[in-house]
Design an enzyme around this catalytic site. Structure first.
Site, PDB file in Angstrom:
ATOM      1  N   CYS A  36     -37.561 -69.542 -39.914  1.00  0.00           N
ATOM      2  CA  CYS A  36     -37.170 -68.385 -39.285  1.00  0.00           C
ATOM      3  C   CYS A  36     -37.103 -68.531 -37.904  1.00  0.00           C
ATOM      4  O   CYS A  36     -36.405 -67.716 -36.880  1.00  0.00           O
ATOM      5  CB  CYS A  36     -38.134 -67.067 -39.323  1.00  0.00           C
ATOM      6  N   CYS A 109     -45.427 -64.261 -41.282  1.00  0.00           N
ATOM      7  CA  CYS A 109     -45.529 -64.013 -39.853  1.00  0.00           C
ATOM      8  C   CYS A 109     -46.925 -63.804 -39.353  1.00  0.00           C
ATOM      9  O   CYS A 109     -47.331 -64.110 -38.262  1.00  0.00           O
ATOM     10  CB  CYS A 109     -44.944 -62.437 -39.911  1.00  0.00           C
TER      11      CYS A 109
HETATM   12 FE1  FES Z   1     -40.802 -65.444 -39.178  1.00  0.00          FE
HETATM   13 FE2  FES Z   1     -42.129 -63.192 -38.608  1.00  0.00          FE
HETATM   14  S1  FES Z   1     -39.873 -63.257 -39.594  1.00  0.00           S
HETATM   15  S2  FES Z   1     -42.455 -65.035 -38.219  1.00  0.00           S
END
Ligand code: FES
Length: 172
Positions: A36, A109
């Site tokens: 991400c 996360c």
């Molecule tokens: Fe990857 Fe939160 S979307 S750390």
């Protein structure tokens, strides 16, 4: 996302705790998630309390994701007064605290926060720590740098260690 969770995250983001770099930190940990693109750095300061070395305070900087910021805010409060061993015993769910169980797509996360904490508590990442080879593992320049500085190739100091977490592997 569950509206109740979204509400708790929004509340945590309204007044995030312990945000920002800590120039006099004793240890620094930086982790990234290549899936991400999120990165999180945590600074930790220790103190002596009743003959024990405990975490006096911790701060963080993060790019992007609201959940990671909310968890980091809660986690940096939670680890205050804990020994390194006690802090390392805290798993993702505990660090997420009052946010409650996170949906599967948001667990990484909180793992980013756990990874940054583990990295900061790794003795090799203590500021001024000396490696077995006798080299300083964190330079003075890194000690005073923030997360943005580390990503700027013009100002990137030597010795920055960024750990990229494997999202498929649980943190040990
Ligand atoms: Fe990857 Fe939160 S979307 S750390």
């Amino acid at each position: 996302m569950d509206p109740d969770l979204q509400k708790k995250i929004t509340e945590a983001l309204r007044d995030p705790k312990n945000l920002g770099e800590m120039p006099d930190a004793d240890a620094i940990g930086t982790v990234g998630n290549s899936d991400c693109g999120e990165m999180l750095r945590m600074w930790v300061k220790f103190k002596e309390q009743n003959g024990r070395k405990v975490i006096d305070r911790a701060t963080f900087q993060s790019f992007g994701c609201e959940t990671a910021i909310a968890v980091a805010s809660l986690a940096t409060e939670l680890i205050r007064g804990k020994t390194v061993e006690e802090a390392l015993a805290l798993k993702t769910e505990a660090l997420a605290g009052e946010l409650g169980p996170l949906p599967p797509m948001k667990i990484h996360c909180a793992q980013l926060v756990e990874g940054a904490l583990r990295s900061a508590l790794d003795p090799a990442n203590a500021t001024g720590a000396t490696s077995a080879a006798g080299a300083k593992t964190v330079s003075t320049a890194v000690k005073g740098s923030n997360l943005v500085d580390s990503l700027n190739p013009q100002s990137k100091p030597a010795g920055v260690k960024i750990v990229f977490l494997d999202p498929k592997k649980p943190q040990s």
